[in-house]
Design an enzyme around this catalytic site. Structure first.
Site, PDB file in Angstrom:
ATOM      1  N   SER A  52       0.648  -1.623  -0.007  1.00  0.00           N
ATOM      2  CA  SER A  52       0.201  -0.073  -0.179  1.00  0.00           C
ATOM      3  C   SER A  52       1.038   1.307   0.038  1.00  0.00           C
ATOM      4  CB  SER A  52      -0.684   0.542   1.003  1.00  0.00           C
ATOM      5  OG  SER A  52      -0.394  -0.655   2.821  1.00  0.00           O
ATOM      6  N   GLU A  96       1.135   5.425   1.061  1.00  0.00           N
ATOM      7  CA  GLU A  96       0.263   6.113   1.931  1.00  0.00           C
ATOM      8  C   GLU A  96       0.877   7.613   1.727  1.00  0.00           C
ATOM      9  OE1 GLU A  96       0.637   6.814   6.225  1.00  0.00           O
ATOM     10  OE2 GLU A  96       0.688   8.722   6.563  1.00  0.00           O
ATOM     11  N   HIS A 134      -7.246   8.367   5.896  1.00  0.00           N
ATOM     12  CA  HIS A 134      -7.085   8.497   7.554  1.00  0.00           C
ATOM     13  C   HIS A 134      -8.519   8.851   8.583  1.00  0.00           C
ATOM     14  CE1 HIS A 134      -3.020   7.606   6.389  1.00  0.00           C
ATOM     15  NE2 HIS A 134      -3.292   6.889   5.834  1.00  0.00           N
ATOM     16  N   ARG A 162      -5.875   8.359  16.366  1.00  0.00           N
ATOM     17  CA  ARG A 162      -5.491   9.443  17.228  1.00  0.00           C
ATOM     18  C   ARG A 162      -5.348  10.918  16.569  1.00  0.00           C
ATOM     19  NH1 ARG A 162      -2.386  10.696  22.627  1.00  0.00           N
ATOM     20  NH2 ARG A 162      -1.061  11.876  20.872  1.00  0.00           N
ATOM     21  N   GLY A 163      -4.382  11.655  16.174  1.00  0.00           N
ATOM     22  CA  GLY A 163      -4.102  11.933  14.830  1.00  0.00           C
ATOM     23  C   GLY A 163      -2.835  12.796  16.649  1.00  0.00           C
ATOM     24  N   ASP A 164      -2.698  13.794  16.208  1.00  0.00           N
ATOM     25  CA  ASP A 164      -1.302  14.786  16.373  1.00  0.00           C
ATOM     26  C   ASP A 164      -2.054  16.051  16.589  1.00  0.00           C
ATOM     27  OD1 ASP A 164       0.101  13.187  17.798  1.00  0.00           O
ATOM     28  OD2 ASP A 164       1.557  13.187  16.003  1.00  0.00           O
ATOM     29  N   HIS A 171       5.372   3.595  20.642  1.00  0.00           N
ATOM     30  CA  HIS A 171       4.854   5.615  20.922  1.00  0.00           C
ATOM     31  C   HIS A 171       5.613   6.464  22.194  1.00  0.00           C
ATOM     32  CE1 HIS A 171       2.186   8.843  21.039  1.00  0.00           C
ATOM     33  NE2 HIS A 171       1.135   8.815  19.639  1.00  0.00           N
ATOM     34  N   LYS A 216      -7.340  -1.724  21.110  1.00  0.00           N
ATOM     35  CA  LYS A 216      -7.619  -1.304  20.033  1.00  0.00           C
ATOM     36  C   LYS A 216      -7.858  -2.044  18.864  1.00  0.00           C
ATOM     37  CE  LYS A 216      -3.959   1.755  18.855  1.00  0.00           C
ATOM     38  NZ  LYS A 216      -2.831   2.884  17.632  1.00  0.00           N
ATOM     39  N   GLN A 224       4.182   3.019  12.393  1.00  0.00           N
ATOM     40  CA  GLN A 224       5.486   4.190  12.352  1.00  0.00           C
ATOM     41  C   GLN A 224       6.193   3.517  11.492  1.00  0.00           C
ATOM     42  OE1 GLN A 224       5.985   6.539  12.038  1.00  0.00           O
ATOM     43  NE2 GLN A 224       5.347   7.246  13.339  1.00  0.00           N
ATOM     44  N   PHE A 235      11.663  14.827  10.578  1.00  0.00           N
ATOM     45  CA  PHE A 235      10.527  13.532  11.091  1.00  0.00           C
ATOM     46  C   PHE A 235      10.866  12.978  11.728  1.00  0.00           C
ATOM     47  CE2 PHE A 235       9.455  14.172   5.933  1.00  0.00           C
ATOM     48  CZ  PHE A 235       7.671  14.483   6.474  1.00  0.00           C
ATOM     49  N   HIS A 247       4.007  -0.853   3.714  1.00  0.00           N
ATOM     50  CA  HIS A 247       3.197  -0.077   3.498  1.00  0.00           C
ATOM     51  C   HIS A 247       4.471   1.079   3.391  1.00  0.00           C
ATOM     52  CE1 HIS A 247       0.204   3.178   4.448  1.00  0.00           C
ATOM     53  NE2 HIS A 247       0.831   4.123   4.460  1.00  0.00           N
TER      54      HIS A 247
HETATM   55  P1  FAD Z   1      -3.302   6.290  20.220  1.00  0.00           P
HETATM   56  O1  FAD Z   1      -3.667   4.214  19.982  1.00  0.00           O
HETATM   57  O2  FAD Z   1      -4.785   6.243  21.390  1.00  0.00           O
HETATM   58  O3  FAD Z   1      -2.380   6.426  21.523  1.00  0.00           O
HETATM   59  C1  FAD Z   1      -1.715   7.427  22.221  1.00  0.00           C
HETATM   60  C2  FAD Z   1      -0.864   7.713  23.292  1.00  0.00           C
HETATM   61  O4  FAD Z   1      -1.335   7.138  24.279  1.00  0.00           O
HETATM   62  C3  FAD Z   1      -0.020   6.211  22.721  1.00  0.00           C
HETATM   63  O5  FAD Z   1       1.070   6.335  23.847  1.00  0.00           O
HETATM   64  C4  FAD Z   1      -1.082   5.038  23.820  1.00  0.00           C
HETATM   65  O6  FAD Z   1      -0.500   3.569  24.303  1.00  0.00           O
HETATM   66  C5  FAD Z   1      -1.521   5.770  25.033  1.00  0.00           C
HETATM   67  N1  FAD Z   1      -2.989   5.433  24.971  1.00  0.00           N
HETATM   68  C6  FAD Z   1      -3.636   4.809  24.689  1.00  0.00           C
HETATM   69  N2  FAD Z   1      -4.681   4.223  24.949  1.00  0.00           N
HETATM   70  C7  FAD Z   1      -4.668   4.499  26.304  1.00  0.00           C
HETATM   71  C8  FAD Z   1      -5.380   4.730  27.233  1.00  0.00           C
HETATM   72  N3  FAD Z   1      -6.770   4.130  27.988  1.00  0.00           N
HETATM   73  N4  FAD Z   1      -4.480   4.950  28.942  1.00  0.00           N
HETATM   74  C9  FAD Z   1      -3.289   6.081  28.623  1.00  0.00           C
HETATM   75  N5  FAD Z   1      -2.727   5.864  27.198  1.00  0.00           N
HETATM   76  C10 FAD Z   1      -2.676   5.327  26.378  1.00  0.00           C
HETATM   77  N6  FAD Z   1      -1.405  11.383  12.395  1.00  0.00           N
HETATM   78  C11 FAD Z   1      -2.737  12.703  11.520  1.00  0.00           C
HETATM   79  O7  FAD Z   1      -2.595  13.427  12.583  1.00  0.00           O
HETATM   80  N7  FAD Z   1      -2.977  12.093  10.089  1.00  0.00           N
HETATM   81  C12 FAD Z   1      -2.630  11.231  10.090  1.00  0.00           C
HETATM   82  O8  FAD Z   1      -3.250  11.108   9.011  1.00  0.00           O
HETATM   83  C13 FAD Z   1      -2.095  10.289  10.769  1.00  0.00           C
HETATM   84  N8  FAD Z   1      -1.379   9.565   9.598  1.00  0.00           N
HETATM   85  C14 FAD Z   1      -1.013   8.404  10.551  1.00  0.00           C
HETATM   86  C15 FAD Z   1      -0.438   5.973   9.965  1.00  0.00           C
HETATM   87  C16 FAD Z   1      -0.092   5.782  10.716  1.00  0.00           C
HETATM   88  C17 FAD Z   1      -0.094   4.666  10.375  1.00  0.00           C
HETATM   89  C18 FAD Z   1       0.496   6.344  11.935  1.00  0.00           C
HETATM   90  C19 FAD Z   1       1.649   5.045  12.199  1.00  0.00           C
HETATM   91  C20 FAD Z   1       1.059   7.339  12.026  1.00  0.00           C
HETATM   92  C21 FAD Z   1      -0.049   7.960  11.624  1.00  0.00           C
HETATM   93  N9  FAD Z   1      -0.828   9.402  12.772  1.00  0.00           N
HETATM   94  C22 FAD Z   1      -1.375  10.486  11.777  1.00  0.00           C
HETATM   95  C23 FAD Z   1       0.151  10.092  14.202  1.00  0.00           C
HETATM   96  C24 FAD Z   1      -0.234   9.801  14.643  1.00  0.00           C
HETATM   97  O9  FAD Z   1      -1.712  10.105  14.041  1.00  0.00           O
HETATM   98  C25 FAD Z   1       0.609   9.547  16.428  1.00  0.00           C
HETATM   99  O10 FAD Z   1       1.432   8.616  15.814  1.00  0.00           O
HETATM  100  C26 FAD Z   1      -1.051  10.211  17.084  1.00  0.00           C
HETATM  101  O11 FAD Z   1       0.150  10.556  18.708  1.00  0.00           O
HETATM  102  C27 FAD Z   1      -1.631   8.742  17.603  1.00  0.00           C
HETATM  103  O12 FAD Z   1      -2.181   8.376  17.237  1.00  0.00           O
HETATM  104  P2  FAD Z   1      -2.756   6.541  17.633  1.00  0.00           P
HETATM  105  O13 FAD Z   1      -3.615   6.246  16.814  1.00  0.00           O
HETATM  106  O14 FAD Z   1      -1.361   5.206  17.476  1.00  0.00           O
HETATM  107  O15 FAD Z   1      -3.266   6.877  19.149  1.00  0.00           O
END
Ligand code: FAD
Length: 273
Positions: A6, A8, A67, A97-99, A137, A153, A164, A204, A254
């Site tokens: 895939s 991105e 996404h 979750r996004g940043d 992370h 998840k 990542q 990055f 990917h």
């Molecule tokens: P989560 O899975 O929610 O995790 C975030 C953090 O919270 C981790 O440290 C996890 O251990 C912790 N955590 C989870 N659940 C809990 C809980 N219940 N209690 C306490 N801590 C917890 N960002 C963008 O803005 N746009 C994009 O399009 C985008 N695409 C991406 C694509 C890929 C393949 C990857 C790997 C990353 C991408 N990102 C993107 C970056 C991503 O949004 C960030 O890394 C973000 O900080 C975490 O997202 P997540 O979905 O992994 O979050």
């Protein structure tokens, strides 16, 4: 390619960028990827760009996975977006979750909540991809908690994961073994970031917490004023990483394309895929 492939794309911000991206799509389509994905700005900056690009690529006959993040939006907005995608025949999403940009507050704290929301709103219509972090992370206090939250998840309904990027193959295989030990059995596809630019890769990697091994960093530093040598070195390093991943049993690749066709194309040609 029998394995998953895939590509991105970063969501374009204007019509000129969209049309350039469609050309890149055409070049990469020859590899018959399982899907293209389009990033989403959690602050809402690219919401329209993500949707427009997704629908345009889909019209060209490719599978696309937009996404999606909650960002600061009300549930209704995300629900509408999900239904728009559903009506358009999109079958796959990357749920994150996004940043959030600094100063903005997210409606939901973790990606797990978004996955639950998608399943609640649209049942099993979408195949849901999630993010995984072989090097952990950056916000995680420990490897163990990161795996536990990753499992949350999966239990919430995710179907597969994309990692990542990393330049340390052992980190990936260790992560996969760790997941298996936690009874996580979804495919975990390694994310591949081609190396073509010293400052870009440094920036990055600092932002996302990916480690660049010292031997690679030092070599890239030395090639700063020799872009062709840097690209050749980056190509060799990343090709070898891909080869080791596939030989070691990774389910596919990917590519983080950064909206360029050539770097991924060269790697795939090197791999004879
Ligand atoms: P989560 O899975 O929610 O995790 C975030 C953090 O919270 C981790 O440290 C996890 O251990 C912790 N955590 C989870 N659940 C809990 C809980 N219940 N209690 C306490 N801590 C917890 N960002 C963008 O803005 N746009 C994009 O399009 C985008 N695409 C991406 C694509 C890929 C393949 C990857 C790997 C990353 C991408 N990102 C993107 C970056 C991503 O949004 C960030 O890394 C973000 O900080 C975490 O997202 P997540 O979905 O992994 O979050």
């Amino acid at each position: 390619m029998n394995q998953h492939l895939s590509f991105e794309f970063s969501a374009p911000r204007n019509p000129v960028e969209i049309s350039k991206l469609l050309t890149v799509h055409d070049r990469l389509k020859v590899f018959s990827p399982e899907f293209f994905s389009v990033t989403y700005g959690a602050g809402g900056s690219t919401k329209d760009g993500t949707k427009d690009t997704t629908l345009k690529i889909q019209k060209l006959g490719s599978s696309v996975a937009p996404h999606l993040s909650f960002g600061g939006d009300e549930s209704r907005i995300i629900e509408d977006l999900l239904h728009d995608y559903q009506k358009a025949g999109i079958r796959r999403l990357v749920a994150l979750r996004g940043d959030m940009p600094s100063g903005q507050i997210a409606k939901m704290k973790f990606a797990r909540e978004l996955i639950e929301f998608i399943r609640h709103t649209t049942g099993n219509h979408f195949h849901i991809d999630i993010a995984a972090y072989p090097e952990t992370h950056p916000d995680s206090p420990s490897v163990e908690s990161d795996i536990d939250f990753f499992k949350d998840k999966v239990d919430a309904g995710a179907n597969s994961a994309i990692t990542q990027y990393f330049y340390n193959v052992d980190a990936y295989f260790r992560f996969v073994d760790n997941c298996m030990a936690h009874n996580i059995d979804i495919p975990i596809v390694p994310g591949i970031m081609p190396i073509t630019n010293y400052k870009g890769i440094l920036r990055f990697s600092k932002n996302c917490g990916a480690e660049i091994p010292r031997w690679i960093l030092k070599q890239l530093e030395g090639y700063q004023s020799k872009p062709d040598s840097l690209k050749a070195f980056g190509l060799e390093v990343v090709t070898n990483i891909c080869k080791k991943l596939l030989d070691g049993g990774a389910p596919g690749l990917h590519f983080y394309t950064l909206n360029q066709a050539l770097p991924s194309t060269k790697i795939l040609r090197n791999l004879k895929l």
